[in-house]
Design a protein around this motif. Structure first.
Motif, PDB file in Angstrom:
ATOM      1  N   ARG A 279       0.812  -1.215   0.000  1.00 57.70           N
ATOM      2  CA  ARG A 279       0.000   0.000   0.000  1.00 57.70           C
ATOM      3  C   ARG A 279       0.849   1.270   0.000  1.00 57.70           C
ATOM      4  N   ASP A 282       4.200   3.261  -5.160  1.00 59.14           N
ATOM      5  CA  ASP A 282       3.546   4.013  -6.227  1.00 59.14           C
ATOM      6  C   ASP A 282       3.418   3.128  -7.459  1.00 59.14           C
ATOM      7  N   ASP A 283       2.985   3.723  -8.569  1.00 60.03           N
ATOM      8  CA  ASP A 283       2.769   2.944  -9.792  1.00 60.03           C
ATOM      9  C   ASP A 283       4.064   2.361 -10.334  1.00 60.03           C
ATOM     10  N   ALA A 284       5.200   3.020 -10.047  1.00 61.41           N
ATOM     11  CA  ALA A 284       6.486   2.528 -10.532  1.00 61.41           C
ATOM     12  C   ALA A 284       7.104   1.491  -9.603  1.00 61.41           C
ATOM     13  N   GLY A 285       6.450   1.182  -8.499  1.00 60.45           N
ATOM     14  CA  GLY A 285       6.982   0.215  -7.561  1.00 60.45           C
ATOM     15  C   GLY A 285       7.950   0.792  -6.549  1.00 60.45           C
ATOM     16  N   ASP A 286       8.065   2.116  -6.490  1.00 58.40           N
ATOM     17  CA  ASP A 286       8.955   2.767  -5.534  1.00 58.40           C
ATOM     18  C   ASP A 286       8.180   3.174  -4.282  1.00 58.40           C
ATOM     19  N   VAL A 288       6.557   5.426  -1.644  1.00 61.86           N
ATOM     20  CA  VAL A 288       5.978   6.768  -1.752  1.00 61.86           C
ATOM     21  C   VAL A 288       6.653   7.698  -0.745  1.00 61.86           C
TER      22      VAL A 288
END
Length: 490
Positions: A279, A282-286, A288
């Protein structure tokens, strides 16, 4: 006469008593008959109504808060170790647990006698190597002159030999003169070869002397470094921890003397489950860039600081699960490595969700909705997130309707209740981050005096609270607890 009067009174009282007993017996008989008649009648059943607290589902935008327990660790820790074995000659003043040190401060001095002796020996060897190099270079120069002279002799003997051959061809000279010139020419060539061999030997001697000189220079650098390392200094400003060195004591090579911890560069290490970790991506897998609140409970007073997620541990660890997250502490004053703290992370906002008590939803996602005539109806909701004593749900068509705030085994579909509504039963809100308050000088001095005069606080707790009160902005929760405690004590 007196006897007759007393007898008549006794007869009268006995008659009265018998009459009262008869009256009581009749009353008991009538009561039993009436009860028997009532039991024979058919009773009409009466519905039981329960009292329950209800709340209204009001979907909206909610930023969930993820809570976890973590440990404060230092981002920069230096271990002070003895570079070599020896005796501790001197320690810095105040070399003790918790003492503050400055960058470049000399903390420990080892006995430099052995290092100084080694340095003097290396300097003597260096001077000897320099002399050897000069001798080798001078010998090379002399051998070079000798070789040049030998080359000149070879050239001279060659010309003499060629001249004798020319004379012999003219018929003037003799064969013996030619042979003598040839032998002289061969001898000159042999001497030149010998001189070249001597020159090669001299060159090798010069190279060896230069290598020896370079080795001695390296030894000199090592000896100077060993002498400089007899003084152990602080690489950065910080606080001493784990001090074990004693002036006059003997230490072994690489023995740890103390550690320096930077109190201004602290972070929190905490473990999350895999679902919780996902959770925070982010969308890039990093990871947040989320804010966090770090709080420490000390004797009824909570020290808080803002933080920010910084990184994720590269490995899970043997026998472990989930992920280890690190969050930097932006206001580290009052915290120490090893503190057990609570980390609250504000997640990205969620739209069209309602926050209700966890007791309102059962394990299958069912809630009890208040229907017509205050009767309960069962309905399904989608549980989005569980956080502490609350859950986030998708209300759907139930938006705006009232549900039971706390289910119990007596309540179910079709049961009629007496709903209780109050402002406190409304949808709970996620607690906001603690508000920071800027204190004036008078109020700050009053709070500091209250903490200093409170004998019930342990000394470490008192120090941390005073450190937080000295900041420009102080958490409102800390001020409320201090002032509230003072009023209660008065």
């Amino acid at each position: 006469m007196r006897f007759l009067t007393r007898s008549l009174i006794a007869v009268f009282l006995g008659a009265v008593a018998l009459g009262l007993l008869g009256l009581a017996g009749g009353m008991v008989r009538d009561t039993l008959a009436e009860r028997a008649a009532q039991e024979d009648r058919t009773r009409a059943p009466r519905e039981r109504v329960f009292t329950a607290r209800v709340l209204t589902l009001e979907p909206g935008v909610v930023a969930p808060v993820l809570s976890a327990f973590g440990e404060v660790v230092s981002r920069r820790t230096l271990e002070l170790r003895a570079p070599s074995a020896g005796r501790i000659l001197e320690l810095a003043e105040g070399f003790e647990e918790g003492a503050e040190v400055s960058e470049g401060q000399v903390l420990v001095r080892l006995d430099p006698a052995d290092a100084q002796a080694t340095l003097q020996l290396v300097r003597a060897d260096l001077a000897q190597a320099e002399d050897e190099l000069r001798d080798a270079e001078l010998a090379l120069e002399l051998v070079g002159l000798d070789r040049a002279e030998a080359e000149a002799q070879v050239d001279l003997r060659r010309r003499a030999f060629e001249r004798q051959e020319t004379i012999q061809e003219r018929g003037i000279g003799s064969a013996s003169a030619v042979e003598e010139a040839e032998l002289a020419f061969a001898g000159a060539r042999a001497a030149l070869i010998s001189r070249r061999q001597a020159e090669a030997t001299a060159l090798a001697r010069v190279a060896t002397a230069r290598s020896a000189l370079e080795r001695q220079r390296i030894n000199l650098s090592e000896a100077e470094r060993a002498l400089a390392e007899t003084e152990i200094t602080a690489s950065f400003a910080g606080v001493l921890s784990g001090t074990v060195a004693v002036a006059g004591g003997q230490v072994a090579s690489n023995e740890q003397l103390a550690s320096i911890i930077d109190p201004d560069r602290l972070e929190v290490s905490f473990r999350l489950s895999t679902a919780q970790y996902l959770r925070l991506l982010d969308d890039a897998g990093d990871l947040v860039d989320a804010e966090a609140e770090i709080s420490l409970e000390l004797g009824g007073v909570e020290i808080t600081s803002t933080g920010r997620l910084s990184r994720v541990a590269p490995s899970v660890g043997d026998g472990q699960s989930g992920r280890v997250i690190f969050a930097s502490i932006l206001q580290p004053r009052g915290f120490r490595p090893g503190d057990f703290v609570v980390v609250r992370i504000t997640e990205p906002e969620m739209v069209d969700v309602a926050l209700v008590p966890a007791a309102a939803v059962d394990a299958e996602g069912e809630v009890l909705v208040l229907g017509a005539e205050d009767r309960l109806e069962a309905a399904q909701v989608a549980v989005v997130r569980r956080q502490g004593d609350d859950v986030l749900i998708r209300a759907g068509d139930l938006a705006g309707r009232e549900i039971v705030a706390a289910r119990n085994p007596l309540l179910g579909a079709g049961i009629r209740i007496n709903p209780q509504r109050s402002a406190d039963a409304a949808q709970a809100e996620i607690p906001a981050a603690p508000e920071l308050v800027t204190l004036d000088a008078e109020r700050r001095a009053a709070l500091i005096a209250r903490v200093e005069t409170n004998r019930g606080l342990p000394e470490p707790v008192r120090t941390r609270i005073l450190a937080q009160l000295e900041q420009e902005a102080v958490p409102a929760r800390l001020i409320e607890r201090l002032e509230g405690g003072g009023r209660q004590g008065g």
